[in-house]
Design a protein around this motif. Structure first.
Motif, PDB file in Angstrom:
ATOM      1  N   ILE A 179      34.023  -1.093  14.057  1.00 35.54           N
ATOM      2  CA  ILE A 179      34.825  -0.835  12.863  1.00 35.54           C
ATOM      3  C   ILE A 179      33.916  -0.956  11.650  1.00 35.54           C
ATOM      4  CG2 ILE A 179      36.801  -1.557  11.482  1.00 35.54           C
ATOM      5  CD1 ILE A 179      37.570  -0.488  14.261  1.00 35.54           C
ATOM      6  N   SER A 180      33.882   0.058  10.834  1.00 41.81           N
ATOM      7  CA  SER A 180      33.021   0.087   9.649  1.00 41.81           C
ATOM      8  C   SER A 180      33.733  -0.520   8.442  1.00 41.81           C
ATOM      9  CB  SER A 180      32.612   1.526   9.345  1.00 41.81           C
ATOM     10  OG  SER A 180      33.650   2.436   9.679  1.00 41.81           O
ATOM     11  N   TYR A 181      32.963  -1.198   7.616  1.00 41.07           N
ATOM     12  CA  TYR A 181      33.510  -1.754   6.377  1.00 41.07           C
ATOM     13  C   TYR A 181      32.390  -1.963   5.366  1.00 41.07           C
ATOM     14  CZ  TYR A 181      31.773  -6.465   7.549  1.00 41.07           C
ATOM     15  OH  TYR A 181      30.979  -7.538   7.842  1.00 41.07           O
ATOM     16  N   GLN A 182      32.768  -2.094   4.109  1.00 42.69           N
ATOM     17  CA  GLN A 182      31.840  -2.444   3.043  1.00 42.69           C
ATOM     18  C   GLN A 182      32.436  -3.595   2.253  1.00 42.69           C
ATOM     19  OE1 GLN A 182      30.827   0.937   0.608  1.00 42.69           O
ATOM     20  NE2 GLN A 182      29.827   2.035   2.280  1.00 42.69           N
ATOM     21  N   THR A 183      31.588  -4.316   1.567  1.00 44.58           N
ATOM     22  CA  THR A 183      32.072  -5.447   0.782  1.00 44.58           C
ATOM     23  C   THR A 183      31.331  -5.537  -0.550  1.00 44.58           C
ATOM     24  OG1 THR A 183      32.435  -7.846   0.819  1.00 44.58           O
ATOM     25  CG2 THR A 183      30.452  -7.037   1.894  1.00 44.58           C
ATOM     26  N   ARG A 184      32.001  -6.075  -1.533  1.00 47.62           N
ATOM     27  CA  ARG A 184      31.401  -6.363  -2.837  1.00 47.62           C
ATOM     28  C   ARG A 184      31.845  -7.761  -3.251  1.00 47.62           C
ATOM     29  NH1 ARG A 184      30.370  -1.746  -1.658  1.00 47.62           N
ATOM     30  NH2 ARG A 184      30.020   0.042  -3.034  1.00 47.62           N
ATOM     31  N   GLY A 185      31.082  -8.390  -4.123  1.00 49.28           N
ATOM     32  CA  GLY A 185      31.421  -9.733  -4.587  1.00 49.28           C
ATOM     33  C   GLY A 185      30.776 -10.783  -3.707  1.00 49.28           C
ATOM     34  N   ASP A 186      30.826 -11.994  -4.149  1.00 54.40           N
ATOM     35  CA  ASP A 186      30.193 -13.105  -3.435  1.00 54.40           C
ATOM     36  C   ASP A 186      31.104 -13.588  -2.317  1.00 54.40           C
ATOM     37  OD1 ASP A 186      28.886 -15.317  -2.551  1.00 54.40           O
ATOM     38  OD2 ASP A 186      28.646 -16.263  -4.505  1.00 54.40           O
ATOM     39  N   ARG A 187      30.755 -13.218  -1.079  1.00 62.62           N
ATOM     40  CA  ARG A 187      31.597 -13.590   0.054  1.00 62.62           C
ATOM     41  C   ARG A 187      31.578 -15.082   0.330  1.00 62.62           C
ATOM     42  NH1 ARG A 187      30.255  -9.698   5.020  1.00 62.62           N
ATOM     43  NH2 ARG A 187      31.374 -11.395   6.051  1.00 62.62           N
ATOM     44  N   THR A 188      30.611 -15.782  -0.224  1.00 65.78           N
ATOM     45  CA  THR A 188      30.521 -17.223   0.025  1.00 65.78           C
ATOM     46  C   THR A 188      31.354 -18.029  -0.968  1.00 65.78           C
ATOM     47  OG1 THR A 188      28.559 -17.505  -1.384  1.00 65.78           O
ATOM     48  CG2 THR A 188      28.192 -16.912   0.925  1.00 65.78           C
ATOM     49  N   ASP A 189      31.829 -17.393  -2.031  1.00 67.48           N
ATOM     50  CA  ASP A 189      32.593 -18.093  -3.069  1.00 67.48           C
ATOM     51  C   ASP A 189      34.079 -18.067  -2.711  1.00 67.48           C
ATOM     52  OD1 ASP A 189      33.709 -19.211  -5.279  1.00 67.48           O
ATOM     53  OD2 ASP A 189      32.824 -17.815  -6.724  1.00 67.48           O
ATOM     54  N   ARG A 190      34.537 -19.081  -2.030  1.00 67.25           N
ATOM     55  CA  ARG A 190      35.935 -19.118  -1.598  1.00 67.25           C
ATOM     56  C   ARG A 190      36.903 -19.437  -2.723  1.00 67.25           C
ATOM     57  NH1 ARG A 190      36.437 -18.527   3.937  1.00 67.25           N
ATOM     58  NH2 ARG A 190      34.600 -17.337   4.563  1.00 67.25           N
ATOM     59  N   SER A 192      37.105 -10.791  -7.513  1.00 66.74           N
ATOM     60  CA  SER A 192      37.495 -11.077  -6.131  1.00 66.74           C
ATOM     61  C   SER A 192      36.361 -10.758  -5.167  1.00 66.74           C
ATOM     62  CB  SER A 192      38.730 -10.250  -5.747  1.00 66.74           C
ATOM     63  OG  SER A 192      38.424  -8.870  -5.739  1.00 66.74           O
ATOM     64  N   ARG A 193      36.556 -11.183  -3.933  1.00 68.49           N
ATOM     65  CA  ARG A 193      35.726 -10.732  -2.812  1.00 68.49           C
ATOM     66  C   ARG A 193      36.411  -9.487  -2.250  1.00 68.49           C
ATOM     67  NH1 ARG A 193      36.460 -14.637   1.237  1.00 68.49           N
ATOM     68  NH2 ARG A 193      38.216 -15.509   0.086  1.00 68.49           N
ATOM     69  N   VAL A 194      35.759  -8.349  -2.336  1.00 69.13           N
ATOM     70  CA  VAL A 194      36.399  -7.082  -2.010  1.00 69.13           C
ATOM     71  C   VAL A 194      35.873  -6.532  -0.693  1.00 69.13           C
ATOM     72  CG1 VAL A 194      36.993  -4.792  -2.858  1.00 69.13           C
ATOM     73  CG2 VAL A 194      36.464  -6.602  -4.479  1.00 69.13           C
ATOM     74  N   PHE A 195      36.787  -6.079   0.146  1.00 77.46           N
ATOM     75  CA  PHE A 195      36.445  -5.486   1.430  1.00 77.46           C
ATOM     76  C   PHE A 195      37.175  -4.151   1.546  1.00 77.46           C
ATOM     77  CE2 PHE A 195      36.237 -10.033   1.746  1.00 77.46           C
ATOM     78  CZ  PHE A 195      35.140 -10.317   2.558  1.00 77.46           C
ATOM     79  N   ALA A 196      36.441  -3.079   1.782  1.00 77.85           N
ATOM     80  CA  ALA A 196      37.047  -1.788   2.107  1.00 77.85           C
ATOM     81  C   ALA A 196      36.756  -1.506   3.572  1.00 77.85           C
ATOM     82  CB  ALA A 196      36.475  -0.685   1.229  1.00 77.85           C
ATOM     83  N   ILE A 197      37.765  -1.134   4.317  1.00 77.13           N
ATOM     84  CA  ILE A 197      37.627  -1.016   5.772  1.00 77.13           C
ATOM     85  C   ILE A 197      38.116   0.339   6.254  1.00 77.13           C
ATOM     86  CG2 ILE A 197      39.903  -2.073   6.162  1.00 77.13           C
ATOM     87  CD1 ILE A 197      38.727  -3.364   8.702  1.00 77.13           C
TER      88      ILE A 197
END
Length: 306
Positions: A27-38, A67-72
């Motif tokens: 499954i392909s996805y992309q992300t933006r933003g700091d994924r470690t910043d909960r 936000s932590r952004v995920f497009a899937i």
């Protein structure tokens, strides 16, 4: 674990396509933003039929500010695997909703705001119903009204109901479906369809046309197309909104020719819908047609949960 990450990184602004293994499929996805910043809320962007995660390319950077952004890519679309319908997988809203739930648990690692366009809005609501603890909010953009769903076909005039059934049966013939699919994935046909769906002609670019055509060349793409065209089961938006466990906001292009805004406004009567926002001079995909209008709205919606 249902899936695992392949080629995953933890870069703060990673814009490369990554792959997550779900039920043995990539499954392909992309992300933006700091994924470690909960401390930042998470947002998952879900495309519509025939589209892909690239349909959010004009939105991700703006949303990454808050936000932590995920497009899937939904399985069967974009760069995701396209297993054989019926034999390997069923292309249903329950399947796609479960995919989003598992992605939330395994990749995002927290509850998320689920943002969907067209059938992606149905997928977002289905995921929220399946796993209420993982849905902070649903934002539906020109939600598919599922006018060809079995229950809704019963309300159509007999000749329209007959025509819809006939078309589905004809496209159930593989040879005919292949001929039809070969025609609709031509650049000229894709451009014509987009020109009907979009109110802004300048948004129908070569980049957009190429983005939609490329996955349609993948092995299995025609079978996925055929499976969905014949899919008249599953939930209606009304059924999902009646059971939605979180708040919802509806955005709608005022000039959407496929999902008329007058019908969309009827969905605002459900208790979970806290806001209905019309987007002027936009058609079925306002996040792509009018990002300068949609992005500030999405940012405000995300910030309202802090």
């Amino acid at each position: 674990m249902v899936g695992n990450l392949q080629g995953d990184t933890r870069d703060k602004t990673d814009c490369e396509t990554q792959f997550w293994l779900w039920r043995g499929y990539r499954i392909s996805y992309q992300t933006r933003g700091d994924r470690t910043d909960r401390d930042l809320p998470a947002a998952i962007l879900i495309h519509g039929f025939g589209a892909s995660l690239g349909h959010w390319r004009k939105n991700m950077e703006a949303l990454a500010e808050v936000s932590r952004v995920f497009a899937i890519d939904l399985i069967g679309f974009g760069a995701a695997d396209k297993p054989t319908p019926g034999q390997e997988i069923d292309y249903t809203f329950e399947t796609w909703g479960t995919q989003i739930v598992d992605f939330c648990r395994e990749v995002v690692g927290s509850a998320a705001i689920l943002v969907g366009n067209s059938i992606g809005a149905i997928v977002a609501m289905q995921a929220a119903v399946l796993a209420p603890e993982l849905a902070s909010k649903v934002i539906a953009i020109d939600c598919s009204l599922r006018l060809l769903q079995e229950q809704k076909q019963l309300g159509l005039p007999w000749y329209k109901r007959l025509a819809a059934k006939a078309a589905q049966q004809i496209l159930g013939n593989r040879a005919i479906a292949q001929l039809f699919f070969d025609q609709v994935r031509k650049p000229s046909a894709v451009r014509k369809i987009l020109s009907q769906a979009y109110a802004r002609s300048d948004a129908v670019t070569d980049e957009l046309v190429d983005m939609l055509i490329e996955p349609a060349r993948d092995p299995g793409a025609m079978d996925v197309f055929m499976a969905f065209v014949r899919y008249s089961q599953g939930p209606t938006p009304e059924e999902l909104l009646a059971n939605l466990p979180c708040q919802a906001t509806l955005l709608w292009g005022e000039q959407d020719p496929w999902e008329p805004i007058a019908l969309g406004r009827e969905l605002a009567k459900y208790d979970c819908v806290k806001e209905f926002i019309a987007i002027a001079d936009a058609g079925h995909c306002p996040q792509d047609e009018a990002p300068e209008m949609v992005n500030p709205i999405l940012v405000r919606q995300i910030q309202s949960l802090k």
